[in-house]
Motif scaffolding. Structure first.
Motif, short mmCIF file in Angstrom:
data_model
loop_
_atom_site.label_atom_id
_atom_site.label_comp_id
_atom_site.label_asym_id
_atom_site.label_seq_id
_atom_site.Cartn_x
_atom_site.Cartn_y
_atom_site.Cartn_z
N GLY A 78 -5.33 4.40 -3.69
CA GLY A 78 -4.24 3.62 -3.15
C GLY A 78 -3.58 2.68 -4.14
O GLY A 78 -3.97 2.56 -5.30
N TYR A 79 -2.57 1.98 -3.63
CA TYR A 79 -1.65 1.22 -4.47
C TYR A 79 -2.13 -0.18 -4.82
O TYR A 79 -1.43 -0.89 -5.55
CB TYR A 79 -0.28 1.13 -3.77
N THR B 6 10.98 6.96 0.31
CA THR B 6 10.63 5.54 0.22
C THR B 6 9.33 5.36 -0.55
O THR B 6 9.16 4.39 -1.28
CB THR B 6 10.49 4.90 1.61
N GLU B 7 8.41 6.32 -0.41
CA GLU B 7 7.18 6.21 -1.19
C GLU B 7 7.45 6.45 -2.67
O GLU B 7 6.77 5.89 -3.53
CB GLU B 7 6.11 7.19 -0.69
N LEU B 8 8.44 7.28 -2.99
CA LEU B 8 8.78 7.45 -4.41
C LEU B 8 9.23 6.13 -5.01
O LEU B 8 8.85 5.81 -6.15
CB LEU B 8 9.89 8.50 -4.56
N SER B 9 10.00 5.35 -4.29
CA SER B 9 10.40 4.04 -4.79
C SER B 9 9.18 3.17 -5.06
O SER B 9 9.10 2.47 -6.08
CB SER B 9 11.33 3.35 -3.78
N LEU C 209 4.20 1.02 5.88
CA LEU C 209 4.32 1.10 4.43
C LEU C 209 5.01 2.41 4.08
O LEU C 209 4.93 3.39 4.83
CB LEU C 209 2.94 1.07 3.76
N PRO C 210 5.67 2.49 2.93
CA PRO C 210 6.29 3.75 2.52
C PRO C 210 5.27 4.89 2.46
O PRO C 210 4.17 4.74 1.94
CB PRO C 210 6.82 3.43 1.12
N GLY C 211 5.65 6.01 3.05
CA GLY C 211 4.80 7.19 3.01
C GLY C 211 3.97 7.42 4.25
O GLY C 211 3.43 8.50 4.44
N ILE C 212 3.87 6.42 5.13
CA ILE C 212 3.09 6.61 6.35
C ILE C 212 3.99 7.25 7.40
O ILE C 212 5.18 6.96 7.49
CB ILE C 212 2.52 5.28 6.87
#
Length: 348
Positions: free
Chosen positions: A64-65, A87-90, A176-179
Motif C-alpha cells: 500500500g501507499y 484517479t488511482e493513477l494520479s 480513496l482512489p482505486g477503491i
C-alpha cells in the motif's frame, strides 16, 4: 512458469532504462523479478501479491501507499504500472514523484485496453517532459527523465468522505482512489442492505467478505443499534490496501466494532461466524472473472456455524446459484431486480 502480463513483458524489453535504485509501483506478477537483475522495492496494493513478494530475497516488499518501506527520494528509477482507475493513477504518480531522487527517472507502462492513451495525458500534465520510448505487445512505455522530486506525499490528503443513507440509516464512508465506488453506495450493496432491514441476520458474529469501504458492516451495526438493541460486531476482509484503509476509517467514524483484515480470500480469517455477507468482486483488472467468488464459496463453509447463513448479492448473469448449492446449501432468492439478485443459503 507463469505467463507475465503484457505490461510486464513490455518492461522487460526496456530493461536498459532501469538504472540505480529501482522501485516498482503496482507490480502484479512477482515472476517479473526473476528476470530483472535489480535489487529494488516493490509496492503492491494486493494482499495476495504482497504475500508472494514477502518470499522474494532480492526485493523489499511494501503493502500500500503508506508502507514504512516507502522512503522519500530513495529511488533513481520508479516504474509505474497502470492501475485500472484514473484517479488511482494520479495517486500513484504523486507517490512516484515523491519517491524518486532529484534528477531521477519515472517510467509508465500500460496496455491499450487498460487505457494507456488517456493515462499518458495525466502523465504529461504532472511530468511535462515525458516521452514515449516503446510500443510493444499492445502496450506503451513512457518515461520522464530529470524529474524534480516532490517534497510532500500524505495518503491522508487523498482520503474523501461520502454520506450514504439506506433504510433511514446514514453513514459517513471513507473513499480513496482505486477503491470500488470510492465510498459511494453502489446499487448491489443497496439491495443487499434492504434485505438486512427486511429479513435481519440472526444474532452472532458476522463476517463481511470483500468489505470494500466498510459500508455493510458499519450500516448493519448502526441498524441493529437503532432497531434491535443488541449489536453483533462485523469483521471485514478485503484483498486491497485501499479498501482495508477505508473500512477501518469508516468503522472509526461510525463508532462500530470489528476487525478489518487484509487477506487474499479467507487466508487469514480464523474461527466461525453466524453469518457471512458479501458483495463479491467479479473483475480481475478489466476482465470478468468469477473465480474469486468460486474460491470463496469453496472455503467459506468452514467459517460458518451449523445453520449459519451466507447472504450474497451478485449481478444476475453470474452463475452463482449452482455454486452456492454445491458448497453451502440450498439457495433462496431474498430480493431481485433487473440487475441484481440477493441469495441466501444456510450451511447444512
Amino acid at each position: 512458469m507463469s505467463v507475465l502480463p503484457n505490461s510486464h513483458q513490455a518492461l522487460l524489453k526496456n530493461l536498459d532504462r532501469l538504472s540505480g535504485r529501482t522501485t516498482f509501483l503496482g507490480l502484479t506478477s512477482p515472476a517479473l523479478l526473476d528476470q530483472v537483475d535489480v535489487d529494488g522495492l516493490v509496492m503492491t496494493d494486493n494482499a495476495g501479491t504482497y504475500d508472494l513478494l514477502s518470499a522474494c530475497e532480492s526485493c523489499t516488499p511494501a503493502f500500500g501507499y503508506d508502507d514504512p518501506a516507502l522512503v522519500h527520494a530513495s529511488a533513481d528509477t520508479v516504474v509505474v504500472f497502470l492501475p485500472k482507475s484514473r484517479t488511482e493513477l494520479s495517486l500513484r504518480l504523486a507517490l512516484a514523484q515523491w519517491l524518486v531522487a532529484q534528477g531521477g527517472r519515472v517510467i509508465l507502462v500500460g496496455e491499450k485496453k487498460e487505457g494507456i492513451a488517456g493515462a499518458v495525458r495525466q502523465l504529461q500534465q504532472q511530468l511535462p517532459r515525458s516521452e514515449k520510448i516503446d510500443s510493444v505487445r499492445h502496450c506503451q512505455v513512457w518515461q520522464a527523465k530529470s524529474v524534480t522530486t516532490s517534497e510532500a506525499f500524505r495518503l491522508a490528503d487523498w482520503l474523501q468522505w461520502h454520506r450514504v443513507e439506506r433504510q433511514g440509516i446514514a453513514l459517513e464512508v471513507a473513499g480513496l482512489p482505486g477503491i470500488f465506488s470510492e465510498g459511494e453506495l453502489d446499487a448491489g450493496t443497496a439491495i443487499l442492505l434492504d434485505t438486512l432491514a427486511e429479513k435481519p441476520l440472526m444474532q452472532g458474529r458476522v463476517l463481511d467478505f470483500a468489505c470494500g469501504s466498510g459500508v455493510i458492516g458499519a450500516w448493519w451495526q448502526r441498524f441493529q443499534a437503532e432497531n434491535a438493541g443488541a449489536v453483533s460486531p462485523v469483521d471485514g476482509v478485503d484483498v486491497q490496501f485501499q479498501a482495508v484503509t477505508c473500512a477501518r476509517a469508516t468503522y472509526r467514524r461510525a463508532s462500530v466494532e470489528g476487525r478489518i483484515l487484509a487477506s487474499d480470500g479467507l487466508a487469514v480469517v480464523e474461527g466461525q461466524y453466524q453469518s457471512v455477507v458479501t458483495n463479491p468482486p467479479f473483475h480481475t483488472g478489466v476482465r470478468t472473472d468469477s473465480s474469486i467468488t468460486e474460491q470463496f464459496l469453496q472455503s467459506v463453509s468452514r467459517h460458518l456455524v451449523k445453520g449459519g447463513e451466507l447472504r450474497l448479492v451478485a449481478n444476475r448473469f453470474l452463475p452463482y446459484e449452482a455454486l452456492i448449492r454445491r458448497y453451502i446449501g440450498q439457495p433462496s432468492v431474498l430480493a431481485e431486480n433487473n440487475r441484481f439478485v440477493v441469495w441466501s443459503a444456510r450451511k447444512a
